[in-house]
Design an enzyme around this catalytic site. Structure first.
Site, mmCIF file in Angstrom:
data_model
loop_
_atom_site.group_PDB
_atom_site.id
_atom_site.type_symbol
_atom_site.label_atom_id
_atom_site.label_comp_id
_atom_site.label_asym_id
_atom_site.label_seq_id
_atom_site.Cartn_x
_atom_site.Cartn_y
_atom_site.Cartn_z
ATOM 1 N N HIS A 131 -9.399 -4.238 -8.072
ATOM 2 C CA HIS A 131 -10.021 -2.940 -8.320
ATOM 3 C C HIS A 131 -9.682 -2.382 -9.706
ATOM 4 O O HIS A 131 -10.330 -1.446 -10.174
ATOM 5 C CB HIS A 131 -9.656 -1.928 -7.220
ATOM 6 C CG HIS A 131 -8.265 -1.393 -7.278
ATOM 7 N ND1 HIS A 131 -7.247 -1.890 -6.499
ATOM 8 C CD2 HIS A 131 -7.717 -0.383 -7.995
ATOM 9 C CE1 HIS A 131 -6.142 -1.203 -6.738
ATOM 10 N NE2 HIS A 131 -6.406 -0.287 -7.641
ATOM 11 N N ASP A 161 -7.830 -8.074 -2.979
ATOM 12 C CA ASP A 161 -7.577 -7.198 -4.123
ATOM 13 C C ASP A 161 -6.678 -7.863 -5.165
ATOM 14 O O ASP A 161 -5.855 -7.214 -5.799
ATOM 15 C CB ASP A 161 -6.970 -5.857 -3.677
ATOM 16 C CG ASP A 161 -7.153 -4.763 -4.717
ATOM 17 O OD1 ASP A 161 -8.058 -4.887 -5.564
ATOM 18 O OD2 ASP A 161 -6.387 -3.783 -4.701
ATOM 19 N N GLY A 233 -2.163 4.114 -11.599
ATOM 20 C CA GLY A 233 -1.719 3.404 -12.802
ATOM 21 C C GLY A 233 -0.723 2.305 -12.492
ATOM 22 O O GLY A 233 -0.520 1.405 -13.295
ATOM 23 N N SER A 235 -1.124 0.229 -9.979
ATOM 24 C CA SER A 235 -1.835 -0.886 -9.360
ATOM 25 C C SER A 235 -1.760 -2.138 -10.216
ATOM 26 O O SER A 235 -2.056 -2.113 -11.407
ATOM 27 C CB SER A 235 -3.301 -0.520 -9.138
ATOM 28 O OG SER A 235 -3.463 0.225 -7.972
ATOM 29 N N ALA A 252 -1.599 -0.019 -3.632
ATOM 30 C CA ALA A 252 -2.104 1.281 -3.189
ATOM 31 C C ALA A 252 -0.968 2.159 -2.713
ATOM 32 O O ALA A 252 0.079 1.683 -2.277
ATOM 33 C CB ALA A 252 -3.124 1.109 -2.057
#
Length: 481
Positions: A131, A161, A233, A235, A252
């Site tokens: 993402h 992800d 930020g 992630s 997350a």
């Protein structure tokens, strides 16, 4: 037609660290105002003791000096077309000249911020989140020594992800990988990243849980839960053990009051064993191949539990076994109830689906079942899950269309279906109204929630073939002639 709803909307406001970090930066752009003191008074520097009562003071600093050069900031760019506020005539140069309307920019660049971690210094491979780089036109990476380099996109897997990018630079440092399967609740961990664009930041905590799933984010889940602060930020940044080894990729944070309400100690990271497996597949073959049992299941409610002789309403009831599947080869039958897989508790159909999604092709799976109220254990070797199918091989009315599995985000929103990936212009499927991007969510050919079920539904060709189609936020019906 209404616009397509956001597919990854988090109903309970899970905060993703890949979002653009601009809120606090706007505040910090205004320098603090202070009155200058009349005279500067020199202060003696207070030094921390090296030891207390003869024992060295513990510190993470030596470990962090070794690993922080491998932590990077990831900036992605995405160009979007801007609609004119004056409507369809706003971009007409003649009308603008007549009415004195100034030229307006037709595009703008959206930027997103995340973190990443170098895991291969020789080849320049960096792990981050899907993402963070999703739909990016370009990605740049800032190293801890101040250098900024453009990154090459290698591949990503939206369902876990995980994304892999590559940078070309000398003097890179990589973080060694730990065995995340050995991680225990209570182990100390450290998160490093670039929250809100403030710069490299370190937080610490413990492992709060392992194997966590059912979190309101899309994808296959096997999260490490930690109370180390993870904010927008962070992630794609690393979760480390105290030996400076990589145990997870931060992905997350969760806060029922919204991500801007502050950290409440609910952060989640992708185990590095899973992330490394995804990276190896993306680097070697450019895609992720998953194993499947080849069954359809449903939840067990109280009525079914009583009828099946179960002590409590849990498990995944097998409603269909596909021919030539791993489940058929293992001896699984319709009516069996799956209670665990490789020792992991299976409470419902979604839990079994999540377990399958985390397994590779050829994985050996031990299934604990109940058949006619009696316990049974079977061993299955998972087969590769088909990623696409040519519509012409299913039914002549679908000739020219290619169908694929939905990503987990879309599946979660629409509760199943198949994606129309391609439609050849002028083909029979095109003339019948199918278009790329359509999602078939129901049909007169029978029930289907995924690609294997869709293929199986054509075991007997229906006399009339009608699909319920989701397109651009609207649902309609198409008759295949």
């Amino acid at each position: 037609m209404r616009p397509l709803p956001t597919l990854l909307a988090l109903t309970l406001a899970a905060g993703f660290g890949g979002s653009a970090a601009v809120g606090l930066r706007d505040v910090f752009d205004q320098p603090a105002q202070a009155n200058e003191p009349a005279a500067a008074v020199p202060l003696a520097a207070a030094a921390l003791p090296a030891a207390v009562n003869g024992s060295p003071v513990p510190s993470l600093a030596p470990m962090l000096q070794q690993v922080t050069p491998a932590v990077v900031s990831v900036y992605s760019r995405h160009t979007v077309r801007v609609a004119s506020p004056l409507g369809p005539f706003g971009n007409d140069p003649v009308l603008r000249r007549i009415f004195g309307i100034p030229d307006m920019p037709r595009e703008r660049v959206e930027r997103a911020l995340g973190s990443g971690v170098i895991i291969d210094a020789k080849n320049g491979y960096v792990l981050t989140n899907h993402h963070v780089v999703e739909n990016a036109d370009g990605v740049s990476v800032s190293l801890s020594d101040g250098r900024t380099v453009e990154a090459e996109f290698i591949g990503s897997d939206p369902d876990t992800d995980v994304a892999v990018i590559r940078i070309k630079a000398d003097k890179l440092t990589a973080i060694p990988l730990a065995d995340s399967d050995s991680l225990k609740v209570g182990d100390f961990v450290v998160a490093v990243g670039n929250p809100y664009g403030l710069g490299q930041t370190v937080t610490s905590g413990i492992v709060s849980a392992v194997g966590r799933s059912g979190i309101p984010v899309a994808g296959f889940q096997n999260f490490i839960q930690t109370d180390a602060s993870i904010n927008p930020g962070n992630s794609g940044g690393p979760l480390l053990n105290l030996q400076g080894q990589l145990v997870g990729i931060n992905t997350a944070s969760f806060n029922p009051s919204g991500s801007m309400a502050g950290n409440i100690g609910l952060g989640f990271a992708i185990p590095i064993n899973l992330a490394a497996n995804i990276k190896d597949q993306l680097v070697s073959v450019g895609e992720v191949r998953r194993g499947t049992l080849g069954i359809e299941t449903q939840d067990v409610d109280e009525r079914l539990a009583k009828a099946l002789g179960l002590e409590q309403p849990r498990g995944a009831l097998v409603t269909r076994v596909y021919p030539k599947s791993a489940a058929e080869a293992a001896g699984v039958q319709s009516g069996d109830v799956v209670l665990s897989a490789n020792g992991q508790r299976v409470d419902n159909a979604a839990a079994l689906h999540n377990f399958e999604g985390l397994q590779g092709v050829g994985a050996r799976v031990s299934l604990e079942l109940r058949r006619e109220g009696k316990p049974l254990t079977l061993a299955a070797t998972l087969k590769e899950q088909a990623r696409s199918v040519d519509g012409g091989t299913l039914d002549p009315r679908l000739t020219g269309a290619t169908f694929r599995e939905l990503d987990e985000g879309t599946r979660a929103q629409l509760r199943g279906g198949v994606l129309v990936a391609e439609v050849k212009a002028g083909s029979r499927a095109y003339i019948n109204g199918l278009r790329p991007g359509d999602v078939l969510i129901a049909g007169s050919n029978g029930e289907f929630g995924d690609l294997p079920a869709f293929r199986s539904s054509f075991g007997k060709a229906p006399q009339q073939l009608v699909f319920q189609v989701f397109r651009n936020g609207d649902t309609g019906r198409l008759l295949m002639r």
